[in-house]
Write an enzyme that holds these catalytic residues in place. Sequence first.
Site, PDB file in Angstrom:
ATOM      1  N   LYS A  27      35.988  26.320   1.070  1.00  0.00           N
ATOM      2  CA  LYS A  27      35.511  27.451   1.857  1.00  0.00           C
ATOM      3  C   LYS A  27      34.951  28.537   0.939  1.00  0.00           C
ATOM      4  O   LYS A  27      33.848  29.032   1.153  1.00  0.00           O
ATOM      5  CB  LYS A  27      36.683  27.993   2.689  1.00  0.00           C
ATOM      6  CG  LYS A  27      36.269  28.847   3.849  1.00  0.00           C
ATOM      7  CD  LYS A  27      37.494  29.289   4.660  1.00  0.00           C
ATOM      8  CE  LYS A  27      38.072  28.160   5.503  1.00  0.00           C
ATOM      9  NZ  LYS A  27      39.367  28.512   6.113  1.00  0.00           N
ATOM     10  N   ARG A  98      42.023  34.120   4.711  1.00  0.00           N
ATOM     11  CA  ARG A  98      41.801  32.717   5.074  1.00  0.00           C
ATOM     12  C   ARG A  98      42.198  31.797   3.929  1.00  0.00           C
ATOM     13  O   ARG A  98      41.928  32.068   2.774  1.00  0.00           O
ATOM     14  CB  ARG A  98      40.319  32.478   5.383  1.00  0.00           C
ATOM     15  CG  ARG A  98      39.664  33.619   6.105  1.00  0.00           C
ATOM     16  CD  ARG A  98      38.144  33.458   6.190  1.00  0.00           C
ATOM     17  NE  ARG A  98      37.746  32.293   6.936  1.00  0.00           N
ATOM     18  CZ  ARG A  98      36.478  31.872   7.020  1.00  0.00           C
ATOM     19  NH1 ARG A  98      35.518  32.501   6.364  1.00  0.00           N
ATOM     20  NH2 ARG A  98      36.183  30.798   7.723  1.00  0.00           N
ATOM     21  N   GLY A 107      42.711  23.115  10.472  1.00  0.00           N
ATOM     22  CA  GLY A 107      43.861  23.511  11.272  1.00  0.00           C
ATOM     23  C   GLY A 107      45.187  23.410  10.550  1.00  0.00           C
ATOM     24  O   GLY A 107      46.227  23.639  11.140  1.00  0.00           O
ATOM     25  N   MET A 109      46.134  25.067   7.664  1.00  0.00           N
ATOM     26  CA  MET A 109      46.602  26.284   7.026  1.00  0.00           C
ATOM     27  C   MET A 109      46.315  27.441   7.965  1.00  0.00           C
ATOM     28  O   MET A 109      45.524  27.327   8.871  1.00  0.00           O
ATOM     29  CB  MET A 109      45.862  26.486   5.711  1.00  0.00           C
ATOM     30  CG  MET A 109      45.825  25.237   4.874  1.00  0.00           C
ATOM     31  SD  MET A 109      47.358  24.950   4.015  1.00  0.00           S
ATOM     32  CE  MET A 109      47.210  26.208   2.791  1.00  0.00           C
ATOM     33  N   ARG A 371      30.603  23.388   5.735  1.00  0.00           N
ATOM     34  CA  ARG A 371      31.194  22.316   4.926  1.00  0.00           C
ATOM     35  C   ARG A 371      30.584  20.999   5.365  1.00  0.00           C
ATOM     36  O   ARG A 371      30.034  20.904   6.470  1.00  0.00           O
ATOM     37  CB  ARG A 371      32.711  22.261   5.101  1.00  0.00           C
ATOM     38  CG  ARG A 371      33.114  21.992   6.527  1.00  0.00           C
ATOM     39  CD  ARG A 371      34.618  22.088   6.705  1.00  0.00           C
ATOM     40  NE  ARG A 371      34.933  22.176   8.119  1.00  0.00           N
ATOM     41  CZ  ARG A 371      36.055  22.671   8.600  1.00  0.00           C
ATOM     42  NH1 ARG A 371      36.968  23.129   7.803  1.00  0.00           N
ATOM     43  NH2 ARG A 371      36.272  22.710   9.888  1.00  0.00           N
ATOM     44  N   HIS A 489      40.871  20.884  18.496  1.00  0.00           N
ATOM     45  CA  HIS A 489      41.721  20.307  17.452  1.00  0.00           C
ATOM     46  C   HIS A 489      41.813  18.789  17.621  1.00  0.00           C
ATOM     47  O   HIS A 489      41.609  18.027  16.675  1.00  0.00           O
ATOM     48  CB  HIS A 489      43.113  20.935  17.533  1.00  0.00           C
ATOM     49  CG  HIS A 489      44.090  20.362  16.553  1.00  0.00           C
ATOM     50  ND1 HIS A 489      44.961  19.351  16.892  1.00  0.00           N
ATOM     51  CD2 HIS A 489      44.307  20.630  15.243  1.00  0.00           C
ATOM     52  CE1 HIS A 489      45.678  19.032  15.827  1.00  0.00           C
ATOM     53  NE2 HIS A 489      45.301  19.804  14.815  1.00  0.00           N
ATOM     54  N   SER A 797      41.573 -18.445 -10.264  1.00  0.00           N
ATOM     55  CA  SER A 797      41.670 -17.511  -9.148  1.00  0.00           C
ATOM     56  C   SER A 797      42.983 -16.762  -9.325  1.00  0.00           C
ATOM     57  O   SER A 797      44.053 -17.360  -9.329  1.00  0.00           O
ATOM     58  CB  SER A 797      41.652 -18.268  -7.829  1.00  0.00           C
ATOM     59  OG  SER A 797      41.846 -17.358  -6.770  1.00  0.00           O
ATOM     60  N   CYS A 864      42.302 -13.586  -5.261  1.00  0.00           N
ATOM     61  CA  CYS A 864      42.585 -13.793  -3.861  1.00  0.00           C
ATOM     62  C   CYS A 864      43.979 -13.236  -3.693  1.00  0.00           C
ATOM     63  O   CYS A 864      44.903 -13.662  -4.282  1.00  0.00           O
ATOM     64  CB  CYS A 864      42.581 -15.271  -3.528  1.00  0.00           C
ATOM     65  SG  CYS A 864      43.794 -16.211  -4.449  1.00  0.00           S
ATOM     66  N   TYR A 884      34.061 -12.878  -8.257  1.00  0.00           N
ATOM     67  CA  TYR A 884      34.213 -12.577  -6.836  1.00  0.00           C
ATOM     68  C   TYR A 884      35.603 -12.046  -6.528  1.00  0.00           C
ATOM     69  O   TYR A 884      36.538 -12.195  -7.319  1.00  0.00           O
ATOM     70  CB  TYR A 884      33.931 -13.813  -5.975  1.00  0.00           C
ATOM     71  CG  TYR A 884      34.959 -14.917  -6.112  1.00  0.00           C
ATOM     72  CD1 TYR A 884      36.115 -14.910  -5.317  1.00  0.00           C
ATOM     73  CD2 TYR A 884      34.801 -15.949  -7.034  1.00  0.00           C
ATOM     74  CE1 TYR A 884      37.074 -15.901  -5.445  1.00  0.00           C
ATOM     75  CE2 TYR A 884      35.749 -16.939  -7.158  1.00  0.00           C
ATOM     76  CZ  TYR A 884      36.892 -16.914  -6.383  1.00  0.00           C
ATOM     77  OH  TYR A 884      37.843 -17.882  -6.508  1.00  0.00           O
TER      78      TYR A 884
END
Length: 908
Positions: A27, A98, A107, A109, A371, A489, A797, A864, A884
Amino acid sequence: MTEKRVYIFGNGKAEGRADMRNLLGGKGANLAEMNLIGVPVPPGFTITTDVCNEYYAIGKERVVELLKDDVTKAVQHIENLMNSKFGDVENPLLVSVRSGARASMPGMMDTILNLGLNDEVVEGLARKTGNTRFAWDSYRRFVQMYGDVVLGMKPTNKDDIDPFEAIIEEVKEAKGVKLDNELDVEDLKELVKRFKAAVKAQTGQDFPTDSHEQLWGAICAVFDSWMNERAILYRKMEGIPAEWGTAVNVQAMVFGNMGDTSATGVCFSRDAATGEDLFNGEYLINAQGEDVVAGIRTPQQITLEGSRRWAALAGIDEETRAAKYPSMEEAMPEIYKELDAIQTKLENHYRDMQDMEFTVQEGKLWFLQTRNGKRTGAAMVKIAMDLLRQGMIDEKTAIMRVEPNKLDELLHPIFAKEALAKAKVIAKGLPASPGAACGRIVFFADDAAKWAKDGHKVIMVRIETSPEDLAGMQVAEGILTARGGMTSHAAVVARGMGKCCVSGAGMLNINYKERTIEVDGLTLKEGDFISLNGTTGQVYEGQVTTKAAEVSGDFADLMDLCNKYSRLQVRTNADTPHDAQVARNFGAVGIGLCRTEHMFFEGEKIKAMREMILAETSQERQKALQKILPYQKEDFKGIFRAMDGYPVTVRLLDPPLHEFVPHDDKGQQEMADAMHVSLDYIRKRVESLKEQNPMLGHRGCRLGNTYPEITQMQTRAILSAALELKAEGINCRPEIMVPLTGIRYEFEAQEKIIREEADKLFSEMNTSIEYKVGTMIEIPRAALTADRIALHAEFFSFGTNDLTQMTFGYSRDDIASFLPIYLEKKILKFDPFQVLDQNGVGQLIKMATEKGRSVRPDLKCGICGEHGGEPSSVKFCHRVGLNYVSCSPFRVPIARLAAAQAAVEDTL
Ligand code: ADP
Ligand code: MG
Ligand code: MG
């Protein structure tokens, strides 16, 4: 630690900048930045997040001492720009205090508005503005907020309502009015008096009248709120470290509650639910701060188009809409134009969807926050791809903009069209967060948690939600509210969580005491099923059937883009043709792990399997295996067919045999009959197969090496399936995988059996097919001796589930007794079975890959395990050069995106 603790901004100048969010919070950094780019912002200052940490390290008194001079100077800076004086009776300056952390925590704080008022100043404010009602409205709001946040006022009655709200309700009831704005000056004065009396009664203190005392109280309360329960819960949910701290922003007040030329609102540069490129938002005339979000009055739409859409959903005709609920575009056209221009400017500046707060004070527009907006998974994808097409960001940025785990939302089922046609709509609200959800009605957060723990799917139903409901929302399938708009909210939090939400379904009569919803003569009780469509806002009675999601449109485009950048391939773990097909549709390019044991659990198959296990001689075993062979072959054919053209890694039988045998009398008798032996014999065999520690017992390649006929049969089943399909023109690429190798000779002995059986089969059938033989690396010894094993193995693997288990020495099935405590005490940062332990297990993977490739440069390596679909683990696999990852079908798109991001990160 920087020495500078306070950063001022105002009048087009600022000491901070957008990129200082770590220090100033989101903020604060953006308030500074907006100043710098010429957006009208009330002047103020930001106390840094470092000070929050100091606050917790050295305590309140010393921090106040450290800040005193800087804050005094900064307040003077605001006074100069605003031409008024903090605490002055005739020309008072009021401020807001703030919070603002590095990551936005909506919501979570507490914010205090109108600070600086007392019994004298309020009269001065009334005289200065010529608006007595406004002055008292501001004062009663201030006493309420300060009482709640700083003085810690608690509900006194069981109903759990804010004590001040309870007083307001009493006064409204006595007066016979419904809305706050129907109260007159005398009522407001009465409220202030009663509020202060309530404060005195509950805390024993007088309400503070000195403006500086008020200011310090508020600043410290913001720091305190960093450690309140809901902030801690939110941080836990979002993985935000406590060390980040919050900044405090102190800012001159501007007033949206000065009459009909004043207003307050929230807006988004694009649609946060769908991602549509459409400016939208809500506002309220003659209101302040969070009124829009809190759902006290129903807010109106900012744009005309939004207003028409809203009216259509609410079933309001155009004439009524225009007369009673005009958009800001209609009601305040000049201000609207300015607002639209600034929102465009901000989006262009930040190159992302903006979520903004503004206030209009007597015809003058002020911005109070901007924001990057929270959004659903679908909106995240659409916005990234739209911004790319609109030339605002490049391809790499588009890939980085999407959070892999958020794709999960797009893979959830949606309501099936046919089912929807038959379902009964009982209410309609706003489509606050898209998706389909179905579950049992619950009304309270703790009930939601209880029901969910017992395995029920729940829908959280509230008149409106507040941060206290967070824990319930978290476990719910979806959220339904009777009040509140698209920026309420409930809506904002649900979108952040990617949960389906329908808000503002005003026709629902929710009764918390009776735990019922009454709508149109129908009464639903706690525990009854309802279904929500967050995309349309419709609410259905009962359970509505769903169908699987698919990858198309922007999602498909994003996946194509990922392929362009990624090097790591994504395969899937699949044991059935259906799973293989699902994964293929999601873009899997092969199977990394096909477990053969899962094929045995049904019907006749399990009987043949049990016969094989219970057999005592090799001959008997072979006889039983001959029965299994055709089943296995058919299963493999189904899977190969689904993966036509792609490699399929089949793992030979792995689990301890004891898992398959019957443990109950009935099952044992059945086997005795089938095998023509006595029940007693079966019992003894079952008993003899028991192991102290089966995970470390007779399993994996130890089975194939002690019972070679199992490996022979499985090899035959795999390769004959492939050969038969080859004859049909299907391209099978079998890879036979030996599990649980620890010693090179274990593997080599298995390989010999496989190759001999293959040669035998090929000469019998007079044809052949290419295949590979490789091994799982899941025992630390195998990783340590990988250069020996790779002399024969054609691929590795990494079975990271077992490898984690054996590296840590944690039994995966027994970890629940200590893991939560380890996490809490920070002995472990995360569950190593979910997130790959890069420093330990990861090092074994890295080393084994390097060692293996030192003797066989083209050694194919993959993983895997659960980790194959976890973004940070996928990125690690990319960095250590695996070929992979293989994961469950529904994680395939997530892994594909993470793989692309890993490749992009290499170039940044
Ligand atoms: P949150 O982080 O919960 O959004 P904010 O600090 O943004 O809390 O403030 C809550 C509400 O008060 C917002 O609607 C905001 O626009 C409004 N607000 C905050 N400061 C001021 C101010 N100086 N003047 C007018 N409204 C303000
Ligand atoms: Mg707030
Ligand atoms: Mg805000």
